[in-house]
Design an enzyme around this catalytic site. Sequence first.
Site, PDB file in Angstrom:
ATOM      1  N   HIS A  86       5.439   7.282   9.385  1.00 14.32           N
ATOM      2  CA  HIS A  86       6.401   6.833   8.373  1.00 14.32           C
ATOM      3  C   HIS A  86       7.867   6.967   8.811  1.00 14.32           C
ATOM      4  CE1 HIS A  86       3.485   6.966   4.672  1.00 14.32           C
ATOM      5  NE2 HIS A  86       3.075   6.161   5.635  1.00 14.32           N
ATOM      6  N   GLU A  97       0.848  -1.201   0.000  1.00 15.00           N
ATOM      7  CA  GLU A  97       0.000   0.000   0.000  1.00 15.00           C
ATOM      8  C   GLU A  97       0.874   1.236   0.000  1.00 15.00           C
ATOM      9  OE1 GLU A  97      -2.175   3.395   1.982  1.00 15.00           O
ATOM     10  OE2 GLU A  97      -0.326   2.428   2.523  1.00 15.00           O
ATOM     11  N   GLU A  98       1.956   1.175   0.784  1.00 17.12           N
ATOM     12  CA  GLU A  98       2.771   2.368   0.978  1.00 17.12           C
ATOM     13  C   GLU A  98       3.361   2.874  -0.333  1.00 17.12           C
ATOM     14  OE1 GLU A  98       2.541   4.081   3.391  1.00 17.12           O
ATOM     15  OE2 GLU A  98       2.396   2.974   5.262  1.00 17.12           O
TER      16      GLU A  98
HETATM   17 ZN   LIG Z   1      -0.921   3.120   5.949  1.00 15.95          ZN
END
Ligand SMILES: [Zn+2]
Length: 712
Positions: A531, A406-407
């Site tokens: 992140h 997803e990232e």
């Molecule tokens: Zn995420």
Amino acid sequence: MISCKPLPYLLFLALVPASLPAQNPALPAPAVFGYRSFTAEAAIEEKFLSIPDAGLAGQHLKTLTAEPHLAATPGDHKTADYVAQKFRAAGLETEIVPYRVLLNQPTEVRVEAFAPNGKQLMSGPTREHVAGDPYQDDPRVALPFNGSSGSGDITAEVVYANYGRQEDFDYLAEQHIDLHGKIVLIRYGANFRGIKVYLAEQRGAAGVLLYSDPQDDGYAKGKTYPEGPWRPETGIQYGSVQYQFKYPGDPETPGVASTLELPDSARVSPYGSQPHIISIPISYHDAAPILQALKGLTVPKEWQGGLPFHYHLGEVGRKDGVTVHLLSRQDYQRRIIWDVIGKVKGTQYPDDWVIAGNHRDAWIYGAVDPSSGTAAMLEAVHGVGALLRQGWRPKRTLIFASWDAEEEGLIGSTEWVEQNAQALKRAVAYFNTDVAVSGPDFSADAVPSLKQFVRELTRSVPSPLGGSVYQQWRANHPAQSGLRGNHVTPEAGEDVHVGNLGSGSDFAAFLDHAGVPSTDIGSNGSYGVYHSVFDNYAWYTMNADPHFDYLQQMARVLGLEALRMADADVLPYDYAAYAREITSALEADQRRVGPAGRGSFDFGPALAAAARLATAAERVRGQQTDATGDLVRLNLALRQTESALLSETGLPNRPWYRHTIYAPDELSGYAAQVLPGVNEALDSKNLAIAAQQLTALTTALTRAAQTLEGAR
Ligand SMILES: [Zn+2]
């Protein structure tokens, strides 16, 4: 800071609906939209709600975050195995679905800055480090990098561009600062980082340095990690700079699934959704010496960040410029990623899928993003497993999904949606969670037809603060006008605000490409380590949720969304609410165009089509409430009404995006653009396209109204 006061217990007793204390079977079950009688379902929900366990959720979180698990790495594969094992243990028919997709991993990253006299100002990137963090020194932590960054070795003068929004670049142009061949230093915040790079590339920049300013998520907000939740001096925000607003997913296969069998000849150039230029994320520890050395014009007041000196734009093309050397070696390969899919076949409508999903891959440990979501989902699955063991089966097919990559660009979910496009025409809902828990503050986004559904079911879930999730949500979030005030008008009587779906997580392919009604939920708090290596189990237990009570809460909400939708007699979509939101968005556009534009635009037909949809919605509501008549036909028409809002040709500049009501905003990337075809054309002052898009919208609205009229 977020303040949450527990409601008095007596208030809880007075307000909580009968479905929660269904321990007392003498109480009649409340009326729930979509159910003829809710009595049997209330008992099922009560059993379900008793299963998700805070302690077990904490154990999942600890296991999932034990090592870095960037997509397509051995750590990622281990988490796929763990999730698959839990799915199987619950009785789900489970498979690990691989895709072969283009991903970069960094092999060498260097940033150096030099003063005009040649003196070195800094050399980095400095690795993330604070006193006492037990996770930061793992050798498997990737070098700081941006997904989809270009490779290269460049040396150029530096210019500061604030948040890197269109208006920021316009301001630089007004100051006659030419960005061709330059390196642009941009702070995170205000928009999606891919947009910053996209705009810099359009203006001719050779490279981008992205940094986290302490004003935005560091010491200006409060104490930094490990003393508090905010970003410390060396904290770096990794992240993708893919041009997701063009299309997400594998950059080589827009619209097509990157299965292992897909031949290379079927792949296209990745530059449809990828930058050519280099971008590198750094901390303010590394950005500060560069910013401090910049000369030239003083920045406008709003451009000044939190560092203790005056910011300047940078002196370019003269002898006073600061020079930066960027080296980025990115190993681009087609790599294998792994979605984990677990199914329970529906007894009555096996072709109608109810999907709940969350991504599993992380830039590093990802305790909040996304492992809190995965831990919550696993406890929801635990609850479903307990029901299955007691002989319960859902009416519709239930699917739990753990997405990969997803990232890097919503890749695992996008490829799966593209592979299952045909079947997804019957999927009745996609329920997403991602950053499930960073604190106590519940929030939700949804398509308008599911906003009331989400509000209603949170009344049945207890909050760790006392009362129900709904009560706490309402206490914290009085009705508000939405992020984009001109597009979101709170409905009369809207007691708690549910936002619109923009982008930035895995619902994008479901809603924007496949037209599956979707929601996204989370529980938020002060979260400055997004992140970064510090988004780990130590930070989580110190700052977000020490006893995992919110993981339990989110397991219950996510699970209840899936169960209540899977077992409904009639799909509980509220198209009257949908029509109201469309109408007010059209009226806002009408005001935007003003009397001058009325000649080229006739909003009459679109407003009439929206009114026709509203009338059809009011008529069908009675049938939805009574749940009588031909339910198969009724449910099908209700589902197809959302599909009717898709346009076959898609949006003008980005055909992958097919929804006529929602798309991610082209200029912010996270926020929702409502009526995107019309509004984007108006933004770019292309009146001919705007008029054509208004016609396309009218066609879609008419089709939706006709579909809903057929529901009888
Ligand atoms: Zn995420």
